[in-house]
Design a protein around this motif. Sequence first.
Motif, PDB file in Angstrom:
ATOM      1  N   LYS A 101       0.893  -1.219  -0.016  1.00  0.00           N
ATOM      2  CA  LYS A 101       0.029   0.101   0.040  1.00  0.00           C
ATOM      3  C   LYS A 101       0.830   1.312  -0.077  1.00  0.00           C
ATOM      4  O   LYS A 101       1.791   1.264   1.009  1.00  0.00           O
ATOM      5  CB  LYS A 101      -0.960   0.007   1.197  1.00  0.00           C
ATOM      6  CG  LYS A 101      -1.930  -1.301   1.090  1.00  0.00           C
ATOM      7  CD  LYS A 101      -2.790  -1.246   2.356  1.00  0.00           C
ATOM      8  CE  LYS A 101      -3.681  -2.324   2.300  1.00  0.00           C
ATOM      9  NZ  LYS A 101      -4.633  -2.457   3.413  1.00  0.00           N
ATOM     10  N   TYR A 102       0.601   2.167  -1.191  1.00  0.00           N
ATOM     11  CA  TYR A 102       1.500   3.303  -1.124  1.00  0.00           C
ATOM     12  C   TYR A 102       0.399   4.569  -1.139  1.00  0.00           C
ATOM     13  O   TYR A 102      -0.636   4.523  -1.522  1.00  0.00           O
ATOM     14  CB  TYR A 102       2.269   3.299  -2.391  1.00  0.00           C
ATOM     15  CG  TYR A 102       3.266   2.532  -2.518  1.00  0.00           C
ATOM     16  CD1 TYR A 102       4.636   2.546  -2.015  1.00  0.00           C
ATOM     17  CD2 TYR A 102       3.234   1.083  -3.228  1.00  0.00           C
ATOM     18  CE1 TYR A 102       5.519   1.448  -1.790  1.00  0.00           C
ATOM     19  CE2 TYR A 102       4.156   0.191  -3.356  1.00  0.00           C
ATOM     20  CZ  TYR A 102       5.209   0.199  -2.729  1.00  0.00           C
ATOM     21  OH  TYR A 102       6.248  -0.341  -2.668  1.00  0.00           O
ATOM     22  N   SER A 103       0.915   5.810  -0.614  1.00  0.00           N
ATOM     23  CA  SER A 103       0.297   6.912  -0.760  1.00  0.00           C
ATOM     24  C   SER A 103       1.193   8.051  -1.394  1.00  0.00           C
ATOM     25  O   SER A 103       2.355   7.921  -1.022  1.00  0.00           O
ATOM     26  CB  SER A 103       0.031   7.593   0.758  1.00  0.00           C
ATOM     27  OG  SER A 103      -1.201   6.562   1.406  1.00  0.00           O
ATOM     28  N   TYR A 104       0.492   8.787  -2.247  1.00  0.00           N
ATOM     29  CA  TYR A 104       1.348   9.657  -3.047  1.00  0.00           C
ATOM     30  C   TYR A 104       0.364  10.685  -3.691  1.00  0.00           C
ATOM     31  O   TYR A 104      -0.845  10.702  -3.642  1.00  0.00           O
ATOM     32  CB  TYR A 104       2.362   9.093  -4.090  1.00  0.00           C
ATOM     33  CG  TYR A 104       1.549   8.563  -5.235  1.00  0.00           C
ATOM     34  CD1 TYR A 104       0.985   9.323  -6.592  1.00  0.00           C
ATOM     35  CD2 TYR A 104       1.214   7.150  -5.196  1.00  0.00           C
ATOM     36  CE1 TYR A 104       0.272   8.562  -7.159  1.00  0.00           C
ATOM     37  CE2 TYR A 104       0.364   6.688  -6.230  1.00  0.00           C
ATOM     38  CZ  TYR A 104      -0.124   7.278  -7.336  1.00  0.00           C
ATOM     39  OH  TYR A 104      -0.775   6.634  -8.473  1.00  0.00           O
ATOM     40  N   THR A 105       0.990  11.890  -4.136  1.00  0.00           N
ATOM     41  CA  THR A 105       0.119  12.974  -4.726  1.00  0.00           C
ATOM     42  C   THR A 105       0.929  13.351  -5.899  1.00  0.00           C
ATOM     43  O   THR A 105       2.443  13.410  -5.822  1.00  0.00           O
ATOM     44  CB  THR A 105      -0.192  14.153  -4.068  1.00  0.00           C
ATOM     45  OG1 THR A 105       1.197  14.694  -3.486  1.00  0.00           O
ATOM     46  CG2 THR A 105      -1.151  13.921  -2.726  1.00  0.00           C
TER      47      THR A 105
ATOM     48  N   THR B  55      -4.038  11.416  -7.018  1.00  0.00           N
ATOM     49  CA  THR B  55      -3.695  11.260  -5.464  1.00  0.00           C
ATOM     50  C   THR B  55      -3.979   9.784  -5.494  1.00  0.00           C
ATOM     51  O   THR B  55      -5.026   9.325  -5.984  1.00  0.00           O
ATOM     52  CB  THR B  55      -4.804  11.941  -4.615  1.00  0.00           C
ATOM     53  OG1 THR B  55      -4.253  13.289  -4.872  1.00  0.00           O
ATOM     54  CG2 THR B  55      -4.426  11.621  -3.150  1.00  0.00           C
ATOM     55  N   GLU B  56      -3.193   8.970  -4.654  1.00  0.00           N
ATOM     56  CA  GLU B  56      -3.521   7.658  -4.059  1.00  0.00           C
ATOM     57  C   GLU B  56      -3.474   7.902  -2.689  1.00  0.00           C
ATOM     58  O   GLU B  56      -2.603   7.963  -2.093  1.00  0.00           O
ATOM     59  CB  GLU B  56      -2.428   6.627  -4.726  1.00  0.00           C
ATOM     60  CG  GLU B  56      -2.719   5.126  -4.449  1.00  0.00           C
ATOM     61  CD  GLU B  56      -3.912   4.397  -4.509  1.00  0.00           C
ATOM     62  OE1 GLU B  56      -4.743   3.931  -3.658  1.00  0.00           O
ATOM     63  OE2 GLU B  56      -4.533   4.544  -5.669  1.00  0.00           O
ATOM     64  N   ASP B  57      -4.623   7.121  -2.010  1.00  0.00           N
ATOM     65  CA  ASP B  57      -4.760   7.104  -0.806  1.00  0.00           C
ATOM     66  C   ASP B  57      -4.061   5.802   0.057  1.00  0.00           C
ATOM     67  O   ASP B  57      -4.236   5.873   1.304  1.00  0.00           O
ATOM     68  CB  ASP B  57      -6.311   7.218  -0.214  1.00  0.00           C
ATOM     69  CG  ASP B  57      -7.148   6.302  -0.814  1.00  0.00           C
ATOM     70  OD1 ASP B  57      -6.680   5.155  -1.304  1.00  0.00           O
ATOM     71  OD2 ASP B  57      -8.351   6.293  -0.815  1.00  0.00           O
ATOM     72  N   GLY B  58      -3.419   5.007  -0.662  1.00  0.00           N
ATOM     73  CA  GLY B  58      -2.722   3.834   0.150  1.00  0.00           C
ATOM     74  C   GLY B  58      -3.883   2.749   0.740  1.00  0.00           C
ATOM     75  O   GLY B  58      -3.335   1.898   1.336  1.00  0.00           O
ATOM     76  N   LEU B  59      -4.908   2.573   0.053  1.00  0.00           N
ATOM     77  CA  LEU B  59      -5.666   1.586   0.121  1.00  0.00           C
ATOM     78  C   LEU B  59      -5.941   0.231  -0.487  1.00  0.00           C
ATOM     79  O   LEU B  59      -6.302  -0.740  -0.151  1.00  0.00           O
ATOM     80  CB  LEU B  59      -7.276   2.231   0.550  1.00  0.00           C
ATOM     81  CG  LEU B  59      -7.694   3.379   1.457  1.00  0.00           C
ATOM     82  CD1 LEU B  59      -9.046   3.684   1.187  1.00  0.00           C
ATOM     83  CD2 LEU B  59      -7.252   2.867   2.860  1.00  0.00           C
TER      84      LEU B  59
ATOM     85  N   ASN C 167      -2.174   6.987 -13.568  1.00  0.00           N
ATOM     86  CA  ASN C 167      -3.116   8.092 -13.686  1.00  0.00           C
ATOM     87  C   ASN C 167      -3.293   8.852 -14.826  1.00  0.00           C
ATOM     88  O   ASN C 167      -2.269   9.049 -15.671  1.00  0.00           O
ATOM     89  CB  ASN C 167      -2.774   9.049 -12.711  1.00  0.00           C
ATOM     90  CG  ASN C 167      -2.377   8.296 -11.304  1.00  0.00           C
ATOM     91  OD1 ASN C 167      -3.202   8.184 -10.472  1.00  0.00           O
ATOM     92  ND2 ASN C 167      -1.176   8.172 -11.032  1.00  0.00           N
TER      93      ASN C 167
ATOM     94  N   THR D 184       3.985  10.215   0.111  1.00  0.00           N
ATOM     95  CA  THR D 184       3.704  10.277   1.575  1.00  0.00           C
ATOM     96  C   THR D 184       3.673   9.060   2.498  1.00  0.00           C
ATOM     97  O   THR D 184       3.536   9.316   3.911  1.00  0.00           O
ATOM     98  CB  THR D 184       2.366  11.000   1.504  1.00  0.00           C
ATOM     99  OG1 THR D 184       1.471  10.429   1.101  1.00  0.00           O
ATOM    100  CG2 THR D 184       2.299  12.265   1.085  1.00  0.00           C
TER     101      THR D 184
END
Length: 137
Positions: free
Chosen positions: A73-77, A92-96, A104, A118
């Motif tokens: 799971k990754y989070s990024y903008t 945006t990816e919220d890591g879910l 994208n 992030t």
Amino acid sequence: DVTVNGYPVKYENLAASATIVNNTGSMSSAIDKSNYTTSWNAGSNTEAHTLILDLREVKDIYQTAIMFSKTTKYSYTIEVSVDGNTYVPYATEDGLVDKYVFVNQAYATARFVKLTVTGSTENTILVKDFKVMGSIK
């Protein structure tokens, strides 16, 4: 009868010829035309890691693609800017979601592309590839 007006859009990886303006780690290792044996070791997952690419002129962007080192799971903008000062959200990816390739698709015109990773469920963040796809004019 079918009539086709126009021509197919050809894409190129704009990141491959961009200048790296700012980054934490060695991002140039991840922008090398799909050589997956190299990667950007952004560092610990406890803080945000940023990369800013200067495409050298305003270009049409149609897609970005990030390949991480493994499924987790990754989070990024991803943000884009015409002037390098004012950025607007692109993706945006919220890591879910558990995966290692994030694509994208959205149209934007920009000179600067900012990737901020992030978080991750891994201890360190490794980016195998980062592409900014645009049209050849």
